[in-house]
Design an enzyme around this catalytic site. Structure first.
Site, mmCIF file in Angstrom:
data_model
loop_
_atom_site.group_PDB
_atom_site.id
_atom_site.type_symbol
_atom_site.label_atom_id
_atom_site.label_comp_id
_atom_site.label_asym_id
_atom_site.label_seq_id
_atom_site.Cartn_x
_atom_site.Cartn_y
_atom_site.Cartn_z
ATOM 1 N N THR A 99 -44.509 -21.095 -17.117
ATOM 2 C CA THR A 99 -43.814 -19.878 -17.553
ATOM 3 C C THR A 99 -44.160 -18.654 -16.704
ATOM 4 O OG1 THR A 99 -43.755 -18.272 -19.363
ATOM 5 C CG2 THR A 99 -45.674 -19.659 -19.273
ATOM 6 N N TYR A 126 -50.340 -17.199 -25.368
ATOM 7 C CA TYR A 126 -49.333 -18.167 -24.918
ATOM 8 C C TYR A 126 -49.467 -18.391 -23.406
ATOM 9 C CZ TYR A 126 -44.802 -19.915 -23.339
ATOM 10 O OH TYR A 126 -43.814 -20.639 -22.702
#
Ligand code: NAD
Length: 324
Positions: free
Chosen positions: A116, A141
């Site tokens: 990501t 995250y």
């Protein structure tokens, strides 16, 4: 090829499954349906269990002799990761560790990982992220994903395992034939939420912060159509099999839109108006995140077809309308 695909019932995994299935690959999907849907599994065989069940996972990997693993399963909501970090380290980092360990142990030498742009945090100059930009994630995250990349990098140096880490920017839209689309419950994705407003499923939406150092004060992101992203996985798999080397690649188009621009586009393309409230910043959001997009084209020959915000929005809206 014989492929293990984790998280195939989810948003991105189901689009990749659709392409790989069309190409005739023999696919086993491991998905516990925590956020995915059985209806999204258009191809392959489904094994419904939690990746945490390491013994069951090992049994499967040992028996099936997969040639590649594509790893999508994970928890993906940034604000939730700030509230519940352990959940993220467990589902994203610990489960990935076990999966990588088992793939290496049982000869699955090609691994594609859903990474990501959150790895970059606020570190990139003017928000333009090259693969060499410092990796300083600003939320659990992003950290949980960074550790997985590190494990892959270190493992690939000393074993036969090769990997491609695809660092997704903002994934949006639905399959252009509307076979699959985004169904994730509690999605925080801007275009998904705005489409829910446009179809009347939500009365209105919020914009989190308009005091960022961007053209109109709202966050700027690089939105990539999910079918283009799915194709990047097909290209990455070919790369792994033919080149037998590893790569870390950004997946984005190389330009961005502000939140306000996206909301205006949704209203224009759908012809629907809805209420938009400006509220304060949300924890864990970087101001600008745009991919420096050249490397993925050079290394795996990826050629995107849907770099068009109107098309992204239209497919997202049509999918949302089809769901209701
Ligand atoms: N959506 C995005 O914009 C985006 C951006 C960057 C990276 N990613 C990464 O892409 C991957 C897929 O994201 P998505 O948007 O498709 O999410 P999603 O929630 O739609 O899909 C995740 C899938 O994994 C399954 N799953 C989760 N934990 C599991 C477990 N422990 N065992 C078995 N199955 C499990 C879920 O049921 C679901 O089907 C994630 O790893 C995410 O971090 C997504």
């Amino acid at each position: 090829m014989k492929i293990l695909l984790t998280g195939g019932a989810g948003y991105i995994g189901s689009h990749v499954l659709n392409l790989l299935g069309q190409d005739g690959h023999d696919i086993v999907v491991v998905d516990n349906l925590s956020t995915g849907r059985k209806e999204a599994l258009l191809y392959g065989r489904h094994e419904e269990f939690n990746l945490e069940e390491t013994e069951r996972l090992e049994e499967l990997i040992k028996k099936e002799k997969f040639q590649a693993c594509l790893h999508f399963a994970g928890s993906i909501i940034v604000p939730e990761s700030v509230e519940k970090p352990i959940k993220y380290y467990q589902n994203n980092t610990q489960n990935s560790l076990e999966l990588i360990r088992l793939c290496e142990k049982h000869g699955v030498h090609n691994f594609i990982f859903s990474s990501t742009a959150a790895l970059y945090g606020d570190s990139a100059t003017n928000g333009i992220c090259t693969e060499e930009s410092p990796l300083i994630p600003i939320n659990p995250y992003g950290r949980s994903k960074l550790m997985t990349e590190m494990m892959l990098e270190d493992t690939s140096k000393v074993t036969n395992l090769n990997y491609v880490a695809l660092r997704y920017f903002n994934v949006a839209g639905a399959n252009v034939d509307l076979k699959v689309g985004q169904c994730s419950p509690n999605a925080t994705h801007l275009i998904k939420i705005a489409s829910e407003c446009a179809t009347g499923k939500r009365p209105g939406m919020e914009i989190f912060g308009e005091d960022y150092d961007t053209k109109d004060g709202t966050c700027v992101r690089d939105y990539i159509h999910v079918d283009d992203l799915a194709q990047a996985h097909v290209d990455a798999l070919k790369f792994l099999v033919t080149k037998k080397e590893s790569a870390v690649l950004n997946c984005g188009y190389g330009h961005g839109y502000s939140v306000k621009e996206v909301v205006e586009t949704v209203k224009r393309v759908t012809g629907k108006d809805f209420e938009v409230k400006i509220t304060g910043r949300r924890a864990g959001d970087a101001g600008t995140l745009i991919s420096k997009a050249g490397k993925i084209r050079e290394v795996i020959g990826w050629t995107p077809k849907y770099d068009d915000l109107d098309l992204i929005v239209r497919t997202a809206f049509e999918w949302e309308a089809k769901l209701s």
